[in-house]
Write a protein that holds these residues in place. Structure first.
Motif, PDB file in Angstrom:
ATOM      1  N   LYS A 206       1.072  -1.193   0.041  1.00 55.34           N
ATOM      2  CA  LYS A 206       0.137   0.074  -0.039  1.00 55.34           C
ATOM      3  C   LYS A 206       0.917   1.339   0.111  1.00 55.34           C
ATOM      4  CE  LYS A 206      -0.649  -0.129   4.996  1.00 55.34           C
ATOM      5  NZ  LYS A 206      -0.066  -1.504   5.254  1.00 55.34           N
ATOM      6  N   PRO A 207       0.455   2.240  -0.383  1.00 56.59           N
ATOM      7  CA  PRO A 207       1.067   3.516  -0.277  1.00 56.59           C
ATOM      8  C   PRO A 207       1.859   3.595   0.946  1.00 56.59           C
ATOM      9  CG  PRO A 207      -0.882   4.158  -1.397  1.00 56.59           C
ATOM     10  CD  PRO A 207      -1.080   2.780  -0.856  1.00 56.59           C
ATOM     11  N   GLY A 208       3.263   4.024   0.873  1.00 57.45           N
ATOM     12  CA  GLY A 208       3.809   4.245   2.068  1.00 57.45           C
ATOM     13  C   GLY A 208       4.812   3.084   2.518  1.00 57.45           C
ATOM     14  N   VAL A 209       4.489   1.981   2.154  1.00 61.21           N
ATOM     15  CA  VAL A 209       5.356   0.817   2.641  1.00 61.21           C
ATOM     16  C   VAL A 209       6.595   0.802   1.802  1.00 61.21           C
ATOM     17  CG1 VAL A 209       4.562  -1.057   0.601  1.00 61.21           C
ATOM     18  CG2 VAL A 209       5.042  -1.569   3.144  1.00 61.21           C
ATOM     19  N   TRP A 210       7.466   0.197   2.511  1.00 59.10           N
ATOM     20  CA  TRP A 210       8.971   0.239   2.046  1.00 59.10           C
ATOM     21  C   TRP A 210       9.092  -0.847   1.437  1.00 59.10           C
ATOM     22  CZ3 TRP A 210      12.387   4.502   2.337  1.00 59.10           C
ATOM     23  CH2 TRP A 210      11.847   5.448   3.448  1.00 59.10           C
ATOM     24  N   GLU A 211       9.998  -0.870   0.368  1.00 63.30           N
ATOM     25  CA  GLU A 211      10.412  -2.157  -0.461  1.00 63.30           C
ATOM     26  C   GLU A 211      10.905  -3.100   0.420  1.00 63.30           C
ATOM     27  OE1 GLU A 211      11.532   0.246  -4.629  1.00 63.30           O
ATOM     28  OE2 GLU A 211      13.230  -0.244  -3.370  1.00 63.30           O
ATOM     29  N   TYR A 212      11.615  -2.760   1.343  1.00 63.69           N
ATOM     30  CA  TYR A 212      12.369  -3.928   2.110  1.00 63.69           C
ATOM     31  C   TYR A 212      11.387  -4.391   2.967  1.00 63.69           C
ATOM     32  CZ  TYR A 212      12.993   0.364   5.253  1.00 63.69           C
ATOM     33  OH  TYR A 212      12.515   1.446   6.024  1.00 63.69           O
ATOM     34  N   GLU A 213      10.262  -3.929   3.359  1.00 66.71           N
ATOM     35  CA  GLU A 213       9.142  -4.577   4.448  1.00 66.71           C
ATOM     36  C   GLU A 213       8.726  -5.602   3.581  1.00 66.71           C
ATOM     37  OE1 GLU A 213       6.612  -1.950   6.836  1.00 66.71           O
ATOM     38  OE2 GLU A 213       7.340  -0.666   5.541  1.00 66.71           O
ATOM     39  N   ILE A 214       8.620  -5.435   2.272  1.00 67.09           N
ATOM     40  CA  ILE A 214       8.137  -6.704   1.090  1.00 67.09           C
ATOM     41  C   ILE A 214       9.075  -7.451   1.133  1.00 67.09           C
ATOM     42  CG2 ILE A 214       7.123  -7.137  -1.245  1.00 67.09           C
ATOM     43  CD1 ILE A 214       5.596  -4.821   0.100  1.00 67.09           C
ATOM     44  N   GLU A 215      10.279  -7.425   1.147  1.00 67.77           N
ATOM     45  CA  GLU A 215      11.227  -8.256   0.837  1.00 67.77           C
ATOM     46  C   GLU A 215      11.402  -9.180   2.452  1.00 67.77           C
ATOM     47  OE1 GLU A 215      15.330  -7.081  -0.064  1.00 67.77           O
ATOM     48  OE2 GLU A 215      16.050  -8.587   1.334  1.00 67.77           O
ATOM     49  N   ALA A 216      11.080  -8.404   3.455  1.00 65.77           N
ATOM     50  CA  ALA A 216      11.020  -9.292   4.812  1.00 65.77           C
ATOM     51  C   ALA A 216       9.820 -10.230   4.752  1.00 65.77           C
ATOM     52  CB  ALA A 216      10.940  -8.129   5.971  1.00 65.77           C
ATOM     53  N   ALA A 217       8.454  -9.862   4.073  1.00 58.08           N
ATOM     54  CA  ALA A 217       7.572 -10.475   4.216  1.00 58.08           C
ATOM     55  C   ALA A 217       7.562 -11.812   3.429  1.00 58.08           C
ATOM     56  CB  ALA A 217       6.078  -9.886   3.864  1.00 58.08           C
ATOM     57  N   LEU A 218       8.307 -11.720   2.355  1.00 60.25           N
ATOM     58  CA  LEU A 218       8.601 -12.843   1.309  1.00 60.25           C
ATOM     59  C   LEU A 218       9.629 -13.796   2.130  1.00 60.25           C
ATOM     60  CD1 LEU A 218       9.316 -10.524  -1.816  1.00 60.25           C
ATOM     61  CD2 LEU A 218       7.284 -12.564  -1.598  1.00 60.25           C
ATOM     62  N   ILE A 219      10.460 -13.329   2.639  1.00 59.87           N
ATOM     63  CA  ILE A 219      11.658 -14.391   3.292  1.00 59.87           C
ATOM     64  C   ILE A 219      10.844 -15.126   4.463  1.00 59.87           C
ATOM     65  CG2 ILE A 219      12.815 -12.934   4.921  1.00 59.87           C
ATOM     66  CD1 ILE A 219      14.391 -15.602   2.737  1.00 59.87           C
ATOM     67  N   HIS A 220       9.890 -14.412   5.357  1.00 55.60           N
ATOM     68  CA  HIS A 220       9.361 -15.114   6.334  1.00 55.60           C
ATOM     69  C   HIS A 220       8.371 -16.316   5.583  1.00 55.60           C
ATOM     70  CE1 HIS A 220       5.879 -16.131   8.905  1.00 55.60           C
ATOM     71  NE2 HIS A 220       6.858 -15.694   9.796  1.00 55.60           N
ATOM     72  N   GLU A 221       7.841 -15.949   4.531  1.00 53.31           N
ATOM     73  CA  GLU A 221       6.858 -16.993   3.895  1.00 53.31           C
ATOM     74  C   GLU A 221       7.841 -18.234   3.377  1.00 53.31           C
ATOM     75  OE1 GLU A 221       2.934 -17.655   3.962  1.00 53.31           O
ATOM     76  OE2 GLU A 221       3.881 -15.952   4.663  1.00 53.31           O
TER      77      GLU A 221
END
Ligand SMILES: [Mn+2]
Length: 429
Positions: A206-221
């Motif tokens: 969503k607007p405001g989220v950082w690219e690295y936050e997406i990276e972190a969600a991915l590695i968790h999964e």
């Protein structure tokens, strides 16, 4: 191991296929990757040499394999050497392969501690005429410096200068293209994990989220689903960052109205998926974004259908360029008159689509294979056209993994949302 036990029949089959390609009275030897020091007393994350893994399934350092189909004694036709364990190793690193577990994993009966390697190798060399050595060969690679294989090859050439030497790499390049059912199943596990990661990001972006936050969600999964990590450094690129093809800093903030390109996948049991999706940060593509998106998707679908036995990968890349040219004209990014006058050696579409459309996939993300040879059933290819418009601060790539069969190509990622409307719906529910 994090991953489920792999049927040793896979490795038996691979060794049998390799042995069939060897010259008479030849010995082949494979060595594992070294553990590479990072700094002080810490090391980079270790990964097994993919050829050695392909032939043995042994995911452990300091491993050697000798294949000698015409060995004077049958017990030396296949010999596996594993790291000799001891109390110290048990304290610091834990359990290593026992002889029995290495036998079960690889399907090789003759498993010996690696402190006997030099003596046995030396003895067997007396009876071999040709010797197959392996090094990392890839037409896009730029050498491996002092890789364990290179060091090993130098030592053997020095110690036994009068043998005839052969390269294992051409055989590996031939064999590893065509995946057996066991391998397709492993790739499908990597793809399942990758899908879970992608579906999770749709709820995070969503607007405001950082690219690295997406990276972190991915590695968790990926890790929570028994993956061994990212298949490659993830590209999480918002706005104009998507025009940097190997953007991996992933340190920008996603802005409303921008697109987010995610080229990311999980690794399972050393097998890699390779997925790219491009989604709207605000949950809805603009009219222009959707027009470009659908142009990429049309090329993606048309190219996928070309992936059949007998077709040459390099030709698919050339055909994809032509399809892209038509789409870029329709999007008014190129003019027909200019395209007619273009230098065929540097076509104009490269300004917006500067990379190839497919590569082999497997134990390596850019897997072994010959892009000038006819495809065979069992090959797994990526299909990843893209359009990058710097002036409009947008880059769109859509990538799935396709299995070549004797019939129609099978899209192994067919169940991962790809239609613009489908993605919008998932982001807004
Ligand atoms: Mn790819």
């Amino acid at each position: 191991m994090r991953y489920d036990t792999i049927n040793a029949d896979l490795f038996k089959l691979n060794r049998k296929n390799f042995a069939k390609q060897m010259k008479k009275n030849s010995l082949a030897v494979f060595v594992s990757n070294d553990i590479i020091t990072r700094s002080a007393d810490s090391a980079y994350k270790w990964r097994q040499n993919p050829d050695l893994f392909y032939l043995t399934g042994i995911d452990q350092e300091e491993t050697f394999l000798i294949l000698f189909p015409d060995a004077p004694e049958a017990k030396y036709q296949e010999v596996l050497f594993t790291r000799k364990t001891n109390d110290y190793l048990m304290w610091w690193e834990g359990k290593k392969h026992s002889t029995e577990s290495a036998q079960r994993t690889s399907g090789i009966d003759n498993v010996i501690w690696n402190d006997q390697f030099d003596a046995i190798f030396s003895m067997l060399m007396h009876y071999a005429e040709n010797v197959y050595l392996n090094t990392n060969e890839h037409d896009r690679g730029v050498g491996m410096g002092e890789a364990s294989e290179v060091k090993f090859a130098r030592k053997v050439l020095n110690d036994f200068p009068l043998h005839k030497y052969e390269r294992s790499a051409p055989i590996m390049h031939h064999l590893r293209v065509s995946k057996s059912n066991y391998e397709v199943a492993l790739l499908n596990r990597a793809i399942d994990i990758t899908k879970k990661g992608f579906m999770r990001t749709l709820k995070t972006i969503k607007p405001g989220v950082w690219e690295y936050e997406i990276e972190a969600a991915l590695i968790h999964e990926y890790i929570a689903n028994r993956g061994t990590g990212h298949a490659y450094e993830p590209i999480i690129a918002t706005g104009e960052n998507a025009c940097v093809l190997h953007y991996i800093s992933n340190d920008a903030q996603c802005k409303a109205g921008d697109l987010l390109l995610m080229d990311t996948a999980g690794e399972y049991a050393n097998y890699n998926a390779d997925l790219t999706r491009t989604v709207p940060v605000s949950g809805k593509y603009t009219k222009r974004q959707k027009a470009v998106y659908n142009a990429v998707l049309r090329v993606h679908r048309a190219v996928k259908e070309m992936m059949k036995p007998g077709v040459v990968l390099n030709d698919i890349n050339i055909e994809a360029g032509k399809l892209m040219e038509e789409e870029l004209i329709k999007l008014r990014l190129l003019k027909t008159a200019e395209v007619r006058k273009q230098n065929p050696a540097s076509p104009l579409y490269k300004k917006y689509f500067p990379h190839g459309t497919c590569h082999f996939l497997g134990l390596d993300v850019h897997d072994l294979g010959n892009r000038f040879e006819k495809l065979r059933a069992g090959a797994v290819l990526t299909c990843e056209p893209g359009i990058y418009i710097r002036e409009e601060k947008m880059g769109i790539r859509i990538e799935n993994n396709i299995l070549v069969t004797s019939g129609k190509p099978v899209d192994l990622m067919a169940n991962i949302p790809i239609e613009a409307e489908e993605i919008e719906e998932l982001m807004n529910t």
